[in-house]
Design a protein around this motif. Structure first.
Motif, PDB file in Angstrom:
ATOM      1  N   SER A  72     -18.043 -10.857  55.623  1.00 21.39           N
ATOM      2  CA  SER A  72     -19.810 -10.760  55.491  1.00 21.39           C
ATOM      3  C   SER A  72     -20.498 -11.121  56.968  1.00 21.39           C
ATOM      4  CB  SER A  72     -20.055 -12.136  54.480  1.00 21.39           C
ATOM      5  OG  SER A  72     -19.714 -13.163  55.120  1.00 21.39           O
ATOM      6  N   ARG A  73     -21.796 -10.911  56.737  1.00 25.91           N
ATOM      7  CA  ARG A  73     -22.512 -10.910  57.822  1.00 25.91           C
ATOM      8  C   ARG A  73     -22.583 -12.319  58.470  1.00 25.91           C
ATOM      9  NH1 ARG A  73     -28.632  -8.885  57.540  1.00 25.91           N
ATOM     10  NH2 ARG A  73     -27.678  -7.336  56.624  1.00 25.91           N
ATOM     11  N   ARG A  74     -22.590 -13.293  57.615  1.00 27.92           N
ATOM     12  CA  ARG A  74     -22.614 -14.671  58.074  1.00 27.92           C
ATOM     13  C   ARG A  74     -20.959 -15.114  58.551  1.00 27.92           C
ATOM     14  NH1 ARG A  74     -23.214 -19.677  54.075  1.00 27.92           N
ATOM     15  NH2 ARG A  74     -23.325 -17.975  52.589  1.00 27.92           N
ATOM     16  N   LYS A  75     -19.971 -14.602  58.125  1.00 25.05           N
ATOM     17  CA  LYS A  75     -18.831 -15.033  58.669  1.00 25.05           C
ATOM     18  C   LYS A  75     -18.686 -14.292  59.836  1.00 25.05           C
ATOM     19  CE  LYS A  75     -15.870 -15.981  54.297  1.00 25.05           C
ATOM     20  NZ  LYS A  75     -15.247 -15.292  53.456  1.00 25.05           N
ATOM     21  N   ARG A  76     -19.027 -13.038  59.912  1.00 20.94           N
ATOM     22  CA  ARG A  76     -18.904 -12.326  61.199  1.00 20.94           C
ATOM     23  C   ARG A  76     -19.566 -12.974  62.483  1.00 20.94           C
ATOM     24  NH1 ARG A  76     -17.087  -7.275  62.074  1.00 20.94           N
ATOM     25  NH2 ARG A  76     -17.528  -6.360  64.200  1.00 20.94           N
ATOM     26  N   LYS A  77     -20.875 -13.392  61.974  1.00 18.70           N
ATOM     27  CA  LYS A  77     -21.710 -14.135  63.050  1.00 18.70           C
ATOM     28  C   LYS A  77     -21.003 -15.395  63.366  1.00 18.70           C
ATOM     29  CE  LYS A  77     -26.233 -15.768  63.864  1.00 18.70           C
ATOM     30  NZ  LYS A  77     -27.060 -16.788  63.468  1.00 18.70           N
ATOM     31  N   ARG A  78     -20.402 -16.109  62.680  1.00 16.41           N
ATOM     32  CA  ARG A  78     -19.828 -17.285  62.855  1.00 16.41           C
ATOM     33  C   ARG A  78     -18.402 -16.955  63.741  1.00 16.41           C
ATOM     34  NH1 ARG A  78     -19.128 -20.027  57.363  1.00 16.41           N
ATOM     35  NH2 ARG A  78     -17.003 -20.563  58.109  1.00 16.41           N
ATOM     36  N   PHE A  79     -17.786 -15.913  63.363  1.00 14.35           N
ATOM     37  CA  PHE A  79     -16.558 -15.649  64.195  1.00 14.35           C
ATOM     38  C   PHE A  79     -17.042 -15.059  65.763  1.00 14.35           C
ATOM     39  CE2 PHE A  79     -12.501 -13.801  65.241  1.00 14.35           C
ATOM     40  CZ  PHE A  79     -12.481 -12.370  65.667  1.00 14.35           C
ATOM     41  N   GLU A  80     -18.259 -14.172  65.712  1.00 12.06           N
ATOM     42  CA  GLU A  80     -18.258 -13.867  66.967  1.00 12.06           C
ATOM     43  C   GLU A  80     -18.940 -14.977  67.905  1.00 12.06           C
ATOM     44  OE1 GLU A  80     -21.211 -10.919  65.984  1.00 12.06           O
ATOM     45  OE2 GLU A  80     -19.735  -9.281  65.818  1.00 12.06           O
ATOM     46  N   GLU A  81     -19.653 -16.011  67.221  1.00 10.24           N
ATOM     47  CA  GLU A  81     -20.146 -17.273  68.092  1.00 10.24           C
ATOM     48  C   GLU A  81     -18.835 -18.111  68.595  1.00 10.24           C
ATOM     49  OE1 GLU A  81     -24.237 -17.710  65.860  1.00 10.24           O
ATOM     50  OE2 GLU A  81     -22.559 -19.001  65.388  1.00 10.24           O
ATOM     51  N   HIS A  82     -17.854 -17.901  67.676  1.00  7.21           N
ATOM     52  CA  HIS A  82     -16.756 -18.709  67.847  1.00  7.21           C
ATOM     53  C   HIS A  82     -15.847 -17.996  69.196  1.00  7.21           C
ATOM     54  CE1 HIS A  82     -12.753 -20.985  67.831  1.00  7.21           C
ATOM     55  NE2 HIS A  82     -12.227 -19.961  67.756  1.00  7.21           N
ATOM     56  N   LEU A  83     -15.769 -16.698  69.200  1.00  6.17           N
ATOM     57  CA  LEU A  83     -15.331 -16.146  70.083  1.00  6.17           C
ATOM     58  C   LEU A  83     -15.856 -16.363  71.756  1.00  6.17           C
ATOM     59  CD1 LEU A  83     -14.200 -12.400  69.132  1.00  6.17           C
ATOM     60  CD2 LEU A  83     -12.809 -14.339  69.512  1.00  6.17           C
ATOM     61  N   LEU A  84     -17.128 -16.468  71.652  1.00  4.39           N
ATOM     62  CA  LEU A  84     -17.768 -16.582  72.924  1.00  4.39           C
ATOM     63  C   LEU A  84     -17.399 -17.824  73.414  1.00  4.39           C
ATOM     64  CD1 LEU A  84     -21.144 -14.992  71.866  1.00  4.39           C
ATOM     65  CD2 LEU A  84     -19.627 -14.350  73.516  1.00  4.39           C
ATOM     66  N   GLY A  85     -17.184 -19.014  72.906  1.00  4.89           N
ATOM     67  CA  GLY A  85     -16.936 -20.146  73.055  1.00  4.89           C
ATOM     68  C   GLY A  85     -15.450 -20.770  73.311  1.00  4.89           C
ATOM     69  N   CYS A  86     -14.606 -19.788  72.823  1.00  7.44           N
ATOM     70  CA  CYS A  86     -13.246 -20.125  72.579  1.00  7.44           C
ATOM     71  C   CYS A  86     -12.335 -19.121  73.809  1.00  7.44           C
ATOM     72  CB  CYS A  86     -12.723 -20.020  71.324  1.00  7.44           C
ATOM     73  SG  CYS A  86     -10.946 -20.484  71.101  1.00  7.44           S
ATOM     74  N   GLU A  87     -11.680 -19.565  74.765  1.00 11.09           N
ATOM     75  CA  GLU A  87     -11.040 -18.911  75.623  1.00 11.09           C
ATOM     76  C   GLU A  87      -9.953 -18.337  75.024  1.00 11.09           C
ATOM     77  OE1 GLU A  87     -12.522 -19.181  79.698  1.00 11.09           O
ATOM     78  OE2 GLU A  87     -11.069 -18.267  79.040  1.00 11.09           O
TER      79      GLU A  87
END
Lengths: 211, 174
Positions: free
Chosen positions: A2-17
């Protein structure tokens, strides 16, 4: 996703090496694999033609062919009476067809007490989930020729497909939706059987005591 | 002698020959075995076709026939491959243009050999998804494995492949 899950996933990626490295490694691997895609050699295509041409095949003279194509089509429709795809099929039927066609998932795998071998087909997977308001289990059968049929069982009666043909004397109906044959029997257990060929679908339904 | 049935079948299925070839290349080791498998796939498919068993989508159908036939041959042969320590033989340290072109041309073969370093399940899953273009759901149905397992195999295989190829590229660099 879903759009919300995708957004959370992408935000996590930006902060998790660590996760970023995982995704990057997988993307690199995919790119590498795709660079290895090959064209079949020309001589192989020719040998395929030769192999197929060498297999004898006699054309069968079907009696209805003498009547001409238009009459033949009318005879076929009269004999089998399939419904063609109509818009706005019940949601559960649409979801079953989408699952059969491989464009929708159902849910996690489960163990099953369905027969492992039936009518030359092997049970390869059983899964459970929701289709609309129905709790559904899906049992996928395949044969050596690569054909697949899926049997869907639910906790409540399946809605009837628009344009479906009732099978006289039985609580069953059949339809052809977007090229997929759908057989439904709401007794003894509400079930659908989906496949590409009507004769195979009906055989499997009979073998499973659904007819 | 070709008939309408032969022509109709070939018209519908020959465009998928690249897909079948790429899968066969990852199921069989030698070129001869690959060609045999592709021909066997098409022969079985044609026999099913004229028996009235025609799929709506030929690509997953052909891939499944190829997969089943390939696994059947694989199990009968019971080959035991030794895993080489290097994917490709090393080259003398040359810096000519011809050598650089040869290294570039070997990349495709390098990827192929790297795929053969992967466990069979990962190799097949990656081939079906990344080379043949099937979805994870389709691959799950074709292989009789859960979709999540397919995705795990593909993910792990891709990572391992990237490491293998990177190691070989570094080793081959002049």
């Amino acid at each position: 996703m879903s759009r919300r899950k995708r957004k959370r996933f992408e935000e996590h990626l930006l902060g998790c090496e660590d996760c970023w490295r995982e995704v990057a490694a997988a993307r690199a691997g995919r790119s590498i694999v795709e660079s290895g895609r090959e064209l079949s050699p020309q001589h192989l295509r020719e040998s395929i033609r030769s192999t197929v041409a060498a297999i004898p095949h006699k054309r069968k003279a079907f009696p209805y062919r003498r009547l001409g194509l238009s009459v033949a089509a009318a005879v076929v429709v009269a004999l089998f009476g399939f419904a063609t795809l109509t818009p706005d099929q019940p949601r559960e039927i649409g979801l079953a067809v989408a699952h059969f066609e491989g464009t929708a998932d159902l849910g996690p795998d489960i163990s099953s007490d369905m027969p492992v071998e039936v009518e030359g087909m092997s049970l390869v997977r059983s899964e459970a989930g929701m289709m609309g308001t129905l709790e559904v289990t899906a049992h996928t059968y395949t044969d050596e020729d690569g054909h697949t049929m899926v049997v869907y069982s639910s906790n409540e009666e399946w809605p009837r497909a628009h344009g479906a043909e009732e099978l006289s004397g039985t609580p069953s109906w059949k339809a052809e939706l977007d090229g997929t044959v759908v057989f439904c029997s709401n007794k003894p257990v509400p079930s659908l059987v989906l496949g590409d060929a009507e004769v195979d679908v009906m055989k499997l339904a009979e073998a499973l005591d659904l007819r | 002698m070709a008939s309408e049935a032969h022509d109709g079948f070939l018209a519908a299925t020959l465009p998928a020959s690249d897909l079948v070839y790429n899968l066969a290349r990852r199921l069989m080791r030698s070129d001869e075995q690959v060609e045999d498998l592709v021909q066997e796939t098409y022969a079985k498919a044609f026999e099913a076709w004229v028996a009235g068993k025609r799929p709506r989508k030929v690509e997953p159908w052909l891939a499944t026939i190829c997969l089943n036939a390939g696994r059947s041959v694989w199990r009968k042969a019971s080959t035991r491959r030794e895993v080489p320590s290097e994917i490709l033989p090393s080259h003398e340290d040359e810096t000519t243009d011809v050598e650089r072109e040869a290294v570039a041309a070997m990349r495709q073969e390098l990827v192929h050999e790297a795929l053969w370093q992967l466990p069979e399940e990962q190799r097949i899953a990656i081939t079906l998804m990344d080379l043949d273009g099937f979805t994870a759901t389709q691959v799950a149905k074709m292989t009789g494995t859960p979709r999540g397992t397919v995705l795990t195999r593909v993910h792990r295989g891709r990572k391992k492949l990237a490491r293998l190829v990177e190691k070989e590229v570094i080793r081959l660099e002049p």
